[in-house]
Design a protein around this motif. Structure first.
Motif, mmCIF file in Angstrom:
data_model
loop_
_atom_site.group_PDB
_atom_site.id
_atom_site.type_symbol
_atom_site.label_atom_id
_atom_site.label_comp_id
_atom_site.label_asym_id
_atom_site.label_seq_id
_atom_site.Cartn_x
_atom_site.Cartn_y
_atom_site.Cartn_z
ATOM 1 N N GLY A 386 0.803 -1.215 0.000
ATOM 2 C CA GLY A 386 0.000 0.000 0.000
ATOM 3 C C GLY A 386 0.836 1.265 0.000
ATOM 4 O O GLY A 386 0.328 2.357 0.245
ATOM 5 N N ILE A 387 2.112 1.124 -0.315
ATOM 6 C CA ILE A 387 3.015 2.271 -0.271
ATOM 7 C C ILE A 387 2.896 3.141 -1.523
ATOM 8 O O ILE A 387 3.449 4.233 -1.597
ATOM 9 C CB ILE A 387 4.468 1.780 -0.092
ATOM 10 N N SER A 388 2.155 2.671 -2.521
ATOM 11 C CA SER A 388 1.848 3.451 -3.731
ATOM 12 C C SER A 388 3.091 3.792 -4.546
ATOM 13 O O SER A 388 3.290 4.939 -4.947
ATOM 14 C CB SER A 388 1.089 4.737 -3.368
ATOM 15 N N LEU A 389 3.928 2.794 -4.785
ATOM 16 C CA LEU A 389 5.080 2.961 -5.666
ATOM 17 C C LEU A 389 4.906 2.031 -6.860
ATOM 18 O O LEU A 389 4.600 0.849 -6.690
ATOM 19 C CB LEU A 389 6.377 2.629 -4.931
ATOM 20 N N SER A 390 5.074 2.587 -8.057
ATOM 21 C CA SER A 390 4.873 1.781 -9.256
ATOM 22 C C SER A 390 5.941 0.697 -9.349
ATOM 23 O O SER A 390 7.095 0.903 -8.980
ATOM 24 C CB SER A 390 4.936 2.673 -10.502
ATOM 25 N N GLY A 391 5.534 -0.464 -9.820
ATOM 26 C CA GLY A 391 6.449 -1.584 -9.996
ATOM 27 C C GLY A 391 6.583 -2.480 -8.783
ATOM 28 O O GLY A 391 7.368 -3.432 -8.801
ATOM 29 N N GLU A 392 5.812 -2.182 -7.717
ATOM 30 C CA GLU A 392 5.951 -2.991 -6.497
ATOM 31 C C GLU A 392 5.479 -4.424 -6.730
ATOM 32 O O GLU A 392 4.425 -4.670 -7.314
ATOM 33 C CB GLU A 392 5.155 -2.375 -5.355
ATOM 34 N N SER A 393 6.275 -5.368 -6.262
ATOM 35 C CA SER A 393 5.927 -6.790 -6.349
ATOM 36 C C SER A 393 5.223 -7.210 -5.066
ATOM 37 O O SER A 393 5.563 -6.751 -3.971
ATOM 38 C CB SER A 393 7.192 -7.634 -6.551
ATOM 39 N N SER A 394 4.244 -8.069 -5.200
ATOM 40 C CA SER A 394 3.549 -8.587 -4.014
ATOM 41 C C SER A 394 4.228 -9.832 -3.473
ATOM 42 O O SER A 394 3.812 -10.371 -2.446
ATOM 43 C CB SER A 394 2.091 -8.914 -4.363
ATOM 44 N N GLY A 395 5.300 -10.287 -4.151
ATOM 45 C CA GLY A 395 5.924 -11.532 -3.728
ATOM 46 C C GLY A 395 5.034 -12.722 -4.066
ATOM 47 O O GLY A 395 4.090 -12.617 -4.856
ATOM 48 N N TYR A 396 5.332 -13.857 -3.442
ATOM 49 C CA TYR A 396 4.560 -15.064 -3.736
ATOM 50 C C TYR A 396 4.277 -15.822 -2.458
ATOM 51 O O TYR A 396 5.185 -16.124 -1.676
ATOM 52 C CB TYR A 396 5.337 -15.965 -4.703
ATOM 53 N N LEU A 397 3.010 -16.076 -2.221
ATOM 54 C CA LEU A 397 2.563 -16.904 -1.108
ATOM 55 C C LEU A 397 1.749 -18.045 -1.706
ATOM 56 O O LEU A 397 0.701 -17.810 -2.310
ATOM 57 C CB LEU A 397 1.710 -16.072 -0.150
#
Length: 579
Positions: A386-397
């Motif tokens: 939710g930091i609002s930076l373009s290109g952020e990855s959510s990782g993998y769960l």
């Protein structure tokens, strides 16, 4: 004829000729007056239209791009005035601008371009406008004016300047030559920083000079500034230490994130390799990646505290519970789990500090795997921050319907899932914040945002106390110790996945918080693919943590940790137990 006989005869004016001349003169005046009356009174619109076509112009005034500053007002990005040199090829030809080639040679020299290419670009162009060079400095622009080449002119524009240079390059980003953001915050908040242009109707001379402002055709909006949560003192400290470690260990890349635990503000976000945004020659795309949010890795042992926290939270174990890990390995359906050596029977805190895979596996196999995954999710894994930076990855769960025991075991010690450095720092910020997950922010906060309790405060505090042994004698990261402050954290060393299994490259990690007795800062250090004999979290990433965290605590005037003996003397043993 005698002299006396001569007499002077004076010319006599002809009345007819005089009258004719007067008629001609009055006729001319009448025509002039009639024409003037026709133009001014009877039919002025046509000529006014013709004049307006030649002199009225709509001009656009761009709003100056807003500044980007850190939390203390230090400028990270600012627009500086420059000029664009351009030519009107028709005016150059009509004014015999090519007659004096010495001026063109001087122009080419000051702009550092080839004179033949410059002349051909203008001479061969059939239009009325061609750029010669953009973003010319005011000093060079003044020199161009003095050359006085017909048809060569200048117009105002701006250029983005980044005082911090490579230290915060990936986070701040860059703009293109038209002053539009193309990377980082410059791109994500381009509209906010840009505002909107205003349009005015003006009257110009044939040379293009404005002689009168007539009206405003369209009101623009002012641009806005960005005030970041970043502290450039900490950012510079982090980048310097990270760059040094990357070079020393010949690593491919590295990232570091610092979070202010009470507020959720990001105080530093550094990456290597970086680049100088003010000198972009030879710039490669991989240098512009903000790896702290875009690159996700298997975190390894760094997530083991979550398994212990979950077990404490649901009452499966107590802080003083023991687990028998003998003989140091165990067979599970789908594979084998083993420790580096047989740790025997130890309390859970010791086994966590010693990073026992056996202990984490025994705990995880007693839990419902879906509930454990939900617990991981509550700490921010598998989702954006939710930091609002373009290109952020959510990782993998992972999310599957059937799990083998081996898959469930590896989930407990950090394999089979991926996380970004930002997510790892957030995990430790939650542990240090009493189990409260606060929204992360890259902007300076006026008020502390409300958080969500994802872990009981008691369980969070117990885990932090356990992790405080990491830098002490017998821990896996004595090089993470900071003089005067108690550190809580966890090392991680994971092999990088390749097609068909795992390769020979490693990701080295250390994540933690300080001071352990009153957590203020959380930090994650990730060093990707270090070369040589050192590739463990305790020897590669932990020293970076100690250097940066120690300096950050001092810069923020955080009170040093006090030994328990001193606290007991000051407050009494009962008070110490409850503090």
């Amino acid at each position: 004829m005698s002299r006396q006989g001569k007499r002077i005869v004076k010319p006599q004016a002809s009345d007819g000729r005089m009258l004719f001349a007067l008629l001609i003169l009055f006729g001319v005046f009448a025509l002039i007056l009639g024409r003037a009356a026709w133009i001014q009174v009877l039919d002025p619109d046509f000529f006014r239209y013709e004049a307006d076509k030649r002199h009225l112009r709509a001009t656009v005034t761009d709003a100056e791009r807003g500044m980007i500053t850190d939390r203390n007002g230090e400028v990270l990005a600012v627009s500086v005035p420059v000029m664009a040199a351009y030519a009107d090829p028709k005016m150059v030809r009509d004014g015999d601008g090519f007659n004096d080639m010495r001026r063109w040679q001087a122009l080419a020299n000051v702009l550092e371009i080839n004179v033949d290419d410059l002349v051909s670009r203008v001479r061969d162009n059939k239009g009325r406008f061609v750029y010669i060079k953009r973003q010319v400095s005011p000093l060079v622009a003044d020199y161009i004016r003095k050359l006085k080449i017909p048809g060569i002119a200048l117009k105002a524009e701006s250029r983005r300047y980044y005082p911090a240079g490579e230290i915060a390059a990936q986070l701040v980003g860059i703009t293109n030559i038209d002053d539009r953001g193309i990377e980082g915050l410059e791109r994500s908040y381009n509209d906010w920083l840009t505002g909107s242009p205003s349009k005015q109707l003006v009257r110009k001379t044939p040379n293009g000079a404005i002689i009168e402002n007539l009206s405003v055709l369209e009101e623009g909006e002012n641009s806005n500034d960005l005030v970041l949560s970043l502290d450039m003192r900490l950012q510079s400290l982090a980048y310097t230490a990270l760059k040094k470690a990357t070079a020393y260990h010949m690593a491919t890349s590295a990232s570091l994130v610092i979070i202010d635990i009470p507020t959720g503000e990001v105080l530093a976000m550094a990456n290597t390799p970086s680049y100088n945004p003010n000198a972009r020659d030879g710039l490669k795309p991989f240098q512009m990646r903000n790896r702290a949010i875009t690159d996700a890795y298997e975190p390894g042992s760094v997530v083991k505290p979550l398994v212990v926290a979950r077990a404490l939270d649901i009452g499966m174990i107590q802080a003083d519970s023991t687990i028998n890990t003998s003989p140091g390995y165990m067979r599970v359906r789908g594979g084998t789990v083993r420790d580096g050596k047989n740790l025997g029977t130890k309390d859970i805190g010791t086994l966590l500090v010693k990073s026992s895979n056996m202990a984490m596996t025994k705990l995880a196999l007693q839990m419902d795997v879906q509930e454990l995954l939900g617990f991981y999710s509550g700490f921010g894994f598998g989702g954006e921050s939710g930091i609002s930076l373009s290109g952020e990855s959510s990782g993998y769960l992972p999310n599957r319907s059937r799990w083998s025991e081996h898959e469930q075991a590896t989930l407990a010690f950090g394999y089979g899932l991926t996380a970004t450095p930002l997510q790892l720092a957030r995990m430790y910020a939650i542990l240090g914040g009493g189990g409260i997950s606060r929204p992360l922010s890259i902007f300076k906060q006026k008020t502390i945002p409300a958080g969500q309790q994802v872990l009981s405060e008691q369980a969070a505090d117990e885990v932090v106390k356990m992790l405080a042994g990491i830098a002490k004698k017998g821990g896996t990261a004595p090089r993470a110790a900071i003089d005067g402050y108690e550190v809580a954290g966890k090392t991680g060393t994971s092999r990088k996945a390749v097609a068909g299994g795992y390769g020979e490259d490693y990701v080295t990690l250390f994540a933690g918080l300080a001071p352990a007795d009153n957590p203020r800062l959380a930090m994650a250090v990730v060093i990707n693919e270090p070369k040589g004999q050192d590739y463990y979290g305790g020897t590669v990433a932990a020293p970076v943590f100690a250097e940066v965290m120690g300096g950050a605590l001092q810069l923020l005037n955080v009170e040093p940790s006090r030994p328990q003996t001193q606290l007991a003397a000051l407050f009494g043993s009962n008070d110490v137990a409850t503090r």
